[in-house]
Design a protein around this motif. Structure first.
Motif, PDB file in Angstrom:
ATOM      1  N   VAL A 248      50.505  46.020  77.410  1.00  0.00           N
ATOM      2  CA  VAL A 248      51.494  46.876  78.067  1.00  0.00           C
ATOM      3  C   VAL A 248      52.902  46.363  77.780  1.00  0.00           C
ATOM      4  CG1 VAL A 248      52.417  47.612  80.292  1.00  0.00           C
ATOM      5  CG2 VAL A 248      49.951  47.721  79.873  1.00  0.00           C
ATOM      6  N   GLN A 249      53.134  45.055  77.953  1.00  0.00           N
ATOM      7  CA  GLN A 249      54.459  44.496  77.695  1.00  0.00           C
ATOM      8  C   GLN A 249      54.849  44.677  76.229  1.00  0.00           C
ATOM      9  OE1 GLN A 249      56.745  43.269  79.656  1.00  0.00           O
ATOM     10  NE2 GLN A 249      55.628  43.178  81.585  1.00  0.00           N
TER      11      GLN A 249
ATOM     12  N   HIS B 284      55.074  48.729  75.256  1.00  0.00           N
ATOM     13  CA  HIS B 284      56.139  49.399  76.004  1.00  0.00           C
ATOM     14  C   HIS B 284      57.506  48.766  75.732  1.00  0.00           C
ATOM     15  CE1 HIS B 284      54.106  52.418  78.515  1.00  0.00           C
ATOM     16  NE2 HIS B 284      53.055  51.637  78.404  1.00  0.00           N
ATOM     17  N   SER B 285      57.541  47.684  74.977  1.00  0.00           N
ATOM     18  CA  SER B 285      58.813  47.126  74.506  1.00  0.00           C
ATOM     19  C   SER B 285      59.229  47.754  73.182  1.00  0.00           C
ATOM     20  CB  SER B 285      58.707  45.606  74.328  1.00  0.00           C
ATOM     21  OG  SER B 285      58.470  44.985  75.560  1.00  0.00           O
TER      22      SER B 285
ATOM     23  N   THR C 101      60.078  52.606  73.790  1.00  0.00           N
ATOM     24  CA  THR C 101      60.912  52.762  74.976  1.00  0.00           C
ATOM     25  C   THR C 101      62.371  52.891  74.568  1.00  0.00           C
ATOM     26  OG1 THR C 101      61.468  51.805  77.135  1.00  0.00           O
ATOM     27  CG2 THR C 101      61.277  50.286  75.285  1.00  0.00           C
TER      28      THR C 101
ATOM     29  N   SER D 212      63.430  46.448  78.615  1.00  0.00           N
ATOM     30  CA  SER D 212      62.267  46.212  77.756  1.00  0.00           C
ATOM     31  C   SER D 212      62.676  45.878  76.329  1.00  0.00           C
ATOM     32  CB  SER D 212      61.362  47.447  77.759  1.00  0.00           C
ATOM     33  OG  SER D 212      60.870  47.714  79.063  1.00  0.00           O
TER      34      SER D 212
ATOM     35  N   GLU E 253      59.124  58.181  76.253  1.00  0.00           N
ATOM     36  CA  GLU E 253      58.812  57.652  77.581  1.00  0.00           C
ATOM     37  C   GLU E 253      57.512  58.227  78.154  1.00  0.00           C
ATOM     38  OE1 GLU E 253      60.105  55.192  79.189  1.00  0.00           O
ATOM     39  OE2 GLU E 253      61.656  54.836  77.688  1.00  0.00           O
TER      40      GLU E 253
ATOM     41  N   LYS F  14      52.094  56.198  77.744  1.00  0.00           N
ATOM     42  CA  LYS F  14      51.545  55.376  78.825  1.00  0.00           C
ATOM     43  C   LYS F  14      50.262  54.735  78.305  1.00  0.00           C
ATOM     44  CE  LYS F  14      54.515  56.358  82.146  1.00  0.00           C
ATOM     45  NZ  LYS F  14      55.518  56.937  81.220  1.00  0.00           N
TER      46      LYS F  14
END
Length: 531
Positions: A91-92, A95-96, A99, A104, A397, A400
């Protein structure tokens, strides 16, 4: 061996050749990061700085320059990945990249020239595989990043990028003769029993017929409700027939701190060769290092079945071909998995009465061949074309990595003095007071950082402290689907001391009304729910 492998990734003429690249390891689930961190610390020692970054990260852990570092600077160090080795989550990482948010993006530059290890890469959602593969290929091309994809069930990720990119960078197999090793494995075998669907009672009868009462057995099902039903039904059976057998329960329905205790207890029982039965949901598949004698698995996609098998005869020190029984418990799997993945798996298993581990790789290859032949998903296509190529950050965005299968609420379980101390510190930060009582944070943050903390902290220090305390608080929080929450609604957190919060609260004196010490949050209505 690691250094030798990394040298193989430095090609002739590469401007980064000879440099010491940053190593970033991304893992799908938080619950195995601590285990991974311990391994890295043992191997690396003090020769490199290790940064661990996820939503439960403890920012007050040791650092070489902690004497000079304030807590807000420590947060910046972690969130900007200012380390030689970074341990983080999928996720980190993703999503970095996908985004437009500054917070992030401030670590995005750390990917340049780095070696990124993606562990258990098969855990990526199938619908996003072409998109993420194209992203990895592009980052590799423009940032000089080397990606190592690690898994026992290789999903042919880079091939899926061909659905988006006209040209995909060449890949290097670090273990070219890996199929030879898979062919030599004799640890487990799949034993499918899929002729009819079972209810809880029928499954228990099946389980008792196959389990001899002396082995360490693992039962993995697809919903929390089913796991609680089976665990509860097994309690009187084992007490009457096998009182010496230990019965354990594991799922995300119990708070993270309790999950840690259950896993440690299971490891101890297994080490001591005590008979134990663990009832679990898929949460045990995420790299949990346990080794059972036999397994029982509710039907799931093939990759999940292989992950469960990885918790049986894991160390290859038991009788060969330990059984992993595959059954179908009513229609629970349809709440969790895509129907086409289940259909493919069932069709592949239907050809065999038993499948030895020597054949797993052939099954996996066929499974992912079918996945690869499916059309490009609308999720990957839209985000790539409209979001990335069209520079539409609103579209980006929408990415997910973890699907929100329903609105959830966070319930804080105040079941210990430590939980109470954390809650008191939390209220001190969000209560709106200009100055804070620093003593409330004693024992919660490093003493050296505490001495540097002003009684009237700046907005940045306050935000950082809140990040630390919420991370510690999360060890006592269970996430509950709104549909279940309505049937046994806990107390709003403001009832504790009048401090407003988005949390809900189970007070120390009312734990048993809302929370079972073994199986977690109570759903009075007993409706279906997942994970």
């Amino acid at each position: 061996r690691l250094q030798h492998g990394l040298k193989k990734l430095s090609l002739n003429g590469d401007p980064l050749a000879g440099a010491a690249p940053r190593i970033i390891t991304a893992i799908p689930f938080i619950n195995i990061i601590e285990q991974t961190q311990q391994v890295y610390e043992k191997v690396i020692g003090d020769s490199a700085t290790i940064i661990t970054h996820h939503r439960l990260s403890d920012l007050t852990v040791k650092s070489d320059n902690l004497e000079e570092m304030t807590i807000d600077k420590r947060l910046l160090e972690v969130e900007a990945w200012e380390g030689d080795v970074v341990l983080t989550t999928f996720v980190q990482l993703f999503h970095s990249i996908l985004t437009g948010k500054n917070r992030s993006l401030k670590k995005l530059n750390k990917l340049a020239g780095s070696i990124v290890i993606l562990d258990e890469v098969q855990s990526l959602p199938e619908a996003y595989m072409p998109l993420l593969a194209a992203v990895l290929a592009s980052v590799s091309k423009y940032y000089g990043t080397r990606f190592i994809l690690m898994t026992a069930t290789q999903p042919r990720l880079l091939e899926s990028a061909e659905k988006i990119l006209p040209e995909v960078p060449a890949s290097l197999e670090l273990l070219p003769d890996n199929k030879k090793y898979f062919k030599e494995l004799r640890r487990t075998r799949f034993v499918p029993f899929l002729r009819e669907k079972l209810d809880t009672q029928q499954f228990l009868e099946f389980f008792m017929a196959k389990w001899q009462g002396r082995e360490a057995a693992l039962v993995v099902v697809n919903t929390i409700k089913r796991s609680i039903d089976i665990f509860t039904a097994l309690q009187p059976i084992l007490a009457a027939v096998y009182p010496e057998v230990k019965l354990l329960y594991l799922s995300t329905n119990i708070i993270p701190k309790q999950r840690e205790k259950v896993i440690a207890l299971a490891r101890q029982y297994l080490t001591d060769n005590q008979p134990v039965v663990m009832v679990s949901t898929q949460s045990i598949e995420a790299g949990v290092d346990l080794d059972f004698d036999l397994g029982f698995r509710d039907l799931a996609p093939l990759t999940s079945l292989v992950q469960t098998a990885g918790r049986v005869n894991r160390e290859d020190n038991k009788e060969p071909y330990a059984p992993v029984y595959i059954v179908q418990i009513q229609s629970d799997n349809s709440y969790v998995y895509k129907l086409h993945n289940l259909a493919d798996t069932k069709e592949l298993l239907a050809k065999y009465s038993e499948i030895p581990e020597t054949e797993y790789q052939n099954l996996i290859d066929e499974y992912y061949r079918r996945v690869l032949n499916r059309p490009l998903s609308s999720e990957s296509e839209t985000i790539w074309n409209d979001g990335i190529l069209g520079l539409d950050f609103d579209e980006i965005e929408k990415f997910k990595l973890i699907e929100n299968a329903g609105e959830v609420v966070d319930v804080f379980v105040e079941d210990s003095d430590e939980a109470s101390a954390i809650a008191n510190a939390y209220e001190e930060l969000i209560g709106g007071k200009e100055s804070i009582d620093r003593q409330l944070f004693a024992g919660l943050i490093d003493e050296r950082m505490l001495t540097k903390l002003a009684s009237s902290p700046s907005i940045y220090e306050r935000k950082t402290l809140l990040r630390v305390i919420r991370g510690k608080m999360n060890r006592y929080i269970v996430q509950v689907r709104l549909s279940r929450f309505k049937d046994n609604r806990p107390i709003e957190y403001a009832a504790r001391n009048g401090i407003k919060s988005d949390l809900f609260w189970i007070p120390p004196g009312q734990i048993d009304d809302y929370y079972d010490r073994q199986t977690g949050f109570k759903d009075e209505k007993g409706g279906a729910f997942i994970f």
